[in-house]
Scaffold this motif. Sequence first.
Motif, mmCIF file in Angstrom:
data_model
loop_
_atom_site.group_PDB
_atom_site.id
_atom_site.type_symbol
_atom_site.label_atom_id
_atom_site.label_comp_id
_atom_site.label_asym_id
_atom_site.label_seq_id
_atom_site.Cartn_x
_atom_site.Cartn_y
_atom_site.Cartn_z
ATOM 1 N N ARG A 169 0.921 5.313 0.253
ATOM 2 C CA ARG A 169 0.228 6.548 0.610
ATOM 3 C C ARG A 169 1.199 7.700 0.354
ATOM 4 O O ARG A 169 1.808 8.240 1.285
ATOM 5 N N ASP B 242 -8.102 5.245 -2.036
ATOM 6 C CA ASP B 242 -7.629 6.476 -1.391
ATOM 7 C C ASP B 242 -8.737 7.522 -1.378
ATOM 8 O O ASP B 242 -8.498 8.675 -1.729
ATOM 9 N N LYS C 202 0.844 -1.198 0.000
ATOM 10 C CA LYS C 202 0.000 0.000 0.000
ATOM 11 C C LYS C 202 0.875 1.243 0.000
ATOM 12 O O LYS C 202 1.704 1.429 0.889
ATOM 13 N N ASP D 175 -10.059 4.416 2.248
ATOM 14 C CA ASP D 175 -8.823 3.683 2.499
ATOM 15 C C ASP D 175 -8.998 2.888 3.794
ATOM 16 O O ASP D 175 -8.917 3.442 4.887
#
Length: 467
Positions: free
Chosen positions: A41, A63, A39, A69
């Motif tokens: 971010r 997202d 994942k 998320d």
Amino acid sequence: MSFSVASLEDPAFESWLETQLRHSAAAMLSSISPVSIVKHRPGFGQTVRPIPGAIVASPALADYNPDPDYFFHWFRDSAVVIDALRLLYAEGRVGSEALQHLRDFTRFSLDLNRLDGRAAAAVEDRSACVAPELLQYLREDHDLAKAFGDLVAAETRVNPDGTLDVCRWNRPQHDGAPLRALALLRWAAGGHLDAPLLAEVSELIRFDLDFTLRRWREPSYDIWEEELGQHYYTLRVAAAALAEGAAWLEGLGDTAQAQRCRDESRAVLHLLDGYWVDERGERPDDHHAAPGYYRSRALVDGRPGPKALDIAVILSAIHSLGTGAAHGPADPRMQATLARLDALFDAAYPINHGRAAGRGAAMGRYAGDVYYSGGAYYFSTLGAAEFCFRAAAAAGSDAHHWFERGDAYLATVRAHTPAGGELSEQFDQRSGAQTSAKQLAWSHAAFISCVSARRIAAAACEASRRG
């Protein structure tokens, strides 16, 4: 089987249950130790690589574009999932890999207790890697610094790589530890754990019981992580964990701690008795008024709040089984609460209007919900079904009624589940389309536990008929 319920004699319905159970088992397993998923971010400068034992709320990468998320290890959700894994293992649907998952989950959870947010908060200019538009969502240093010791278990969620969540979020959350204790106590009672695994599980159970003893009187956020107060759901699972923990401790010879847990469990249940809202007392001239309901919360500022009638109360009853009739599916007051919720959502949701015969109401969380579609939840509707099956198992002469109600809720879930078996978090209150997080592990876990409860109810009803 001669227990006469139409759905039990419907091969198509029974076939769907079996097919969906296989789908849900596979889908839920994909959320356990999802080590092959990475994942990113970028807005927070994070790359999250899950480690064994983590359980993500959803393995779908999103997202808020538009799906949320949910690639986090929620304490509450993970406890529900590890308990559903126990059911799959007990029924022979998952083999020895279930024990490895439990071992990894226990070690992951124990390792979390060593996290220290004070060190993370002390990192100089930790906001430098955060995109400017996301700084408003970055957790403040003073809040992050609180996360150490047993308060890590009040964190609501962590990253599946075993690091603290750096996002602003409503904390503390006190339902995760007692829910985890309940799941682990049930695993331990099954007698399938080898000595090293049982020792680790026992260490974690003791931690969770100690946390619950220390923290249950303190305000926390509700199951939906929205309001600070004393919440029925959190208190009910605390009472159950302490009661079941007392019996476990007694068996180990720890009589003093067992008595402490037993006393505190009784204190929690006594407090919950006061959560009953007697609507006849409030409206004595209205002979059509429902008898009342258990309110879901007592907020810290004393406000009544619009979320008093909440499906969380029903979920607490099915997550807290094994501790007596009071505040459980056989409790008439709890049954009255379900009736009020059913009427609420039946009137509020367009998908419930003019629905086909044999279908129950699609159930949401509370009146006026605005999260995503603000609509029906799979785990709410499945929770109502499981409640009915648990009531049927204890109902005696009224079992047929409760069993059919459970199957009516299941029929609604079937109507809004695609052939592939995907279960999101919600299905829209107008169109029935799936919304919010895709492949929610809790939705699949709820299906697994519901079908297990249905099987128990059918057997109990047939035994009662024969007796």
